[in-house]
Scaffold this active site. Structure first.
Site, short mmCIF file in Angstrom:
data_model
loop_
_atom_site.label_atom_id
_atom_site.label_comp_id
_atom_site.label_asym_id
_atom_site.label_seq_id
_atom_site.Cartn_x
_atom_site.Cartn_y
_atom_site.Cartn_z
N ALA A 164 -16.25 24.67 14.78
CA ALA A 164 -17.20 23.53 15.19
C ALA A 164 -17.83 24.17 16.25
O ALA A 164 -18.15 25.31 16.81
CB ALA A 164 -16.50 22.26 15.28
N SER A 165 -18.29 23.22 17.44
CA SER A 165 -18.88 23.55 18.71
C SER A 165 -18.48 24.48 19.41
O SER A 165 -19.06 24.69 20.62
CB SER A 165 -19.31 22.20 19.14
OG SER A 165 -20.13 21.25 18.24
N THR A 166 -17.27 24.79 19.31
CA THR A 166 -16.38 25.56 20.32
C THR A 166 -17.27 26.95 20.34
O THR A 166 -16.85 27.89 21.21
CB THR A 166 -14.90 25.62 20.15
OG1 THR A 166 -14.75 26.23 18.73
CG2 THR A 166 -14.36 24.48 20.08
N LYS A 196 -20.32 27.60 20.14
CA LYS A 196 -22.00 27.51 20.28
C LYS A 196 -22.19 28.69 21.77
O LYS A 196 -23.18 29.21 21.51
CB LYS A 196 -22.23 25.89 20.74
CG LYS A 196 -22.58 25.20 19.53
CD LYS A 196 -22.51 23.76 20.01
CE LYS A 196 -22.93 22.84 18.56
NZ LYS A 196 -23.08 21.69 18.95
#
Length: 627
Positions: free
Chosen positions: A330-332, A334
């Protein structure tokens, strides 16, 4: 009447006959005596060594002596795995006339269960008849006394005292330490192939999982021997010679058991994992997977009922989620993608997009939604990381393409084994064109790339991979291999092993590291940072990235409603972070299955871990969640 004839004896002839018979008898006696003397000479002189050996073999035995297994300590000297004495009942099959009758009588005398008897016969069938086979482990004092009173009835049966493994912290360290258990036929075959069978002649247990298995060669030691004299009943009369075994080496691991306990407390009631690495050398400070189980159950042979419960549990406690759990990052990820975009000049620090809540492509009806339905407005790369703006990274992934993404993310360790010193590890999935073609037989589409831009789609990572990748970020490309093993423990001191380092990640513009790490600082400490509520009022500065991993597709036009979904289909909560910001010492990765928001659920757990490390460990999970 005619007169009687008188026969005159021929004394000369009789004397000759007697002499001949005596001579023949003498020859026979001489031959027999010669044969006897020859055979006596043959036995006593010519074959002396051979028969002396056989004679000694009847009264002298050479018995292997098992080495003591090395102990395991945590980084602060706390004992994590020790050895405790136990008594076991053993049978030597070739010394027992009626094995079945003996086993039946012992079972009645000592109240041995049918399952233990079945296990004995299973081991007996795969064992040589002259080697002892264990019928019952961990005899109570009462059982030892009962058998001792009746031992004269059971030739070939004895009670053996030995040391066995004990894990004082139980399920707190199961997935990192692993456990030892009885050597089975599969283990024996591997030992034979490795030429190590003789070294395990007196050993009953071998490392099965975790550190116990990975560092078996260090922990086991070298077998010894004792030459003993026995009587006609096989009982030992005296020891003639003793070669002591070389005990296994005591080792120290990087684990901090107190931090491990905090992770266990924080994950109570949740499925997930916590990994904490030392940012300065890759040492594994915490590696906890929940739910766990008591490794002591396996040391003496777990019951079928208990093992079936573990094996069939829907929560899968036997899986090490820290190394085998495959979660969408997920966004980890980014920050990693932002670094790639900056490095390859797809974006600059001042590059902005306008986020209205969706991302679209020309001539494509599908809309990729941002987690904030009304959008974030004008955002640059720092804003996008701090606020976790999906639309910015949809656009960035579209600019970069899957080939750039997969090639660069591989340098951070995604899609490959981390090098951790545990065999139980998954490489997870780093998607690429080739991967999809090989796995699904389909080409790669642009829509696939766009969702990869927010760490979704087929991309998965383990918590160890995530923590390791952040370690590379905070060290500006230096890649430490995560290691549980710290060094050899000798005389109260640990000889610390050198850290392992992989090929570094090269960056042309060093400013790009600062941009990304500064944005991660903003996640925890700036006004719009998604992790700000979890890290209020800390005495230390930290940085991080929250993530919420969607597990099921939501139809266009519909909204995510956790209450309408099966619990196993709800979002995973993810978090990665490090502290202190200015001089990183620890890196934390948290993965919670079906727990919801990363900022609301995973962030507070990371806070608890960091508080413990920096001496602020009195805050409870509930207090953190209320901040």
């Amino acid at each position: 009447m005619a007169p009687k004839r008188v026969v005159i004896r021929d004394h000369s002839a009789e004397a000759n006959l007697f002499a001949r018979r005596s001579f023949i008898a003498l020859i026979i006696i001489t031959m027999m005596a010669s044969a006897l003397l020859f055979n006596l000479y043959h036995l006593q002189v010519t074959r002396y060594d051979d028969y002396q050996t056989r004679s000694n073999g009847n009264r002298i035995k050479v018995l292997p002596v098992a080495p003591n297994r090395g102990l395991i300590y945590d980084r602060n000297g706390v004992l994590l795995a020790e050895n405790r004495p136990v008594f076991s009942l053993q049978l030597v099959p070739n010394e027992i006339k009626n094995l079945e009758q003996t086993v039946a009588e012992l079972a009645q005398l000592l109240n041995i269960s049918d399952s233990d008897v079945e296990d004995f016969y299973k081991d007996y069938r795969g064992q040589r008849r002259f080697k002892p086979v264990t019928l019952l482990n961990r005899l109570s004092k009462q059982s030892v006394a009962q058998f001792s009173a009746h031992q004269h009835r059971f030739p070939g049966v004895s009670i053996e005292a030995r040391l066995t493994r004990y894990y004082p912290h139980g399920d707190t360290l199961t997935h990192v330490l692993g456990y030892v258990s009885k050597i089975n036929q599969k283990d024996l075959k591997k030992l034979q192939e490795a030429g190590q069978e003789a070294n395990y002649a007196a050993t009953y247990d071998i490392g099965k999982l975790g550190i116990e298995k990975y560092h078996e060669s260090l922990l086991h030691g070298q077998v010894g021997s004792q030459e003993v004299e026995v009587n006609n009943q096989g009982r030992i009369i005296r020891t003639l010679n003793f070669v002591p075994p070389v005990p296994g080496k005591d080792i120290t691991v990087n684990i901090d058991v107190e931090m491990q306990k905090v992770a266990q407390q924080a994950l109570a009631g949740n499925r997930g994992a916590v990994v904490v690495l030392d940012a300065r050398d890759g040492g594994v400070l915490t590696l906890y997977s929940n739910p766990a189980y008591d490794p002591n159950l396996f040391v003496h042979g777990i019951s079928r009922k208990n093992y079936s419960a573990l094996l069939n549990s829907a929560d899968k406690p036997l899986i090490n989620r820290a190394t085998q759990g495959q979660y969408p990052p997920a966004s980890t990820v980014k920050p990693h993608l932002a670094l790639l975009g900056l490095e390859n000049k797809h974006i600059r620090l001042d590059t902005q997009i306008f986020d209205r809540g969706v991302f679209t492509l020309k001539n494509v009806t599908h809309k990729w939604r941002d987690w904030l339905s009304w959008g974030h407005g004008h955002v640059n790369v720092t804003d996008a990381i701090e606020q976790s703006c999906d639309t910015f990274f949809y656009d960035l992934a579209y600019r970069m393409g899957i080939d750039e993404i997969s090639g660069y993310m591989a340098q951070f360790g995604f899609g490959e084994y981390s090098g951790l010193d545990l065999y139980e590890e998954s490489s997870a999935i780093l998607p690429s064109r080739g991967w999809k073609k090989a796995r699904m037989g389909e080409p790669w589409y642009m829509g696939d790339t766009i969702v990869v831009g927010i760490g979704q789609g087929p991309w998965t990572a383990t918590p160890v991979q995530l923590a390791s990748s952040v370690t590379a970020l905070v060290n500006h490309g230096t890649r430490y291999v995560p290691q549980v093993f710290r060094g050899i423990h000798q005389e109260g001191q640990t000889v610390v092993a050198e850290p392992k380092i992989r090929e570094p990640i090269e960056v042309a513009d060093m400013t790009n590291w600062h941009i990304v790490l500064d944005a991660m600082y903003g996640v925890n400490h700036r006004e719009k940072g998604t992790g700000r509520n979890s890290f209020k009022n800390t005495s230390y500065l930290s940085a991080g990235k929250t993530g919420t991993a969607q597990l099921v597709s939501i139809a266009q036009g519909e909204k995510y409603d956790a209450e309408k979904l099966d619990e196993r289909h709800r979002d995973n909560a993810m978090y990665v972070g490090f502290a202190p910001y200015d001089d990183p010492e620890i890196v934390v990765a948290v993965a919670l299955e079906n727990a919801g928001s990363g900022s609301a659920q995973a962030g507070p757990i990371a806070r608890m871990i960091m508080d413990q490390y920096f001496g602020e460990g009195n805050a409870t999970l509930a207090q953190n969640r209320n901040n």
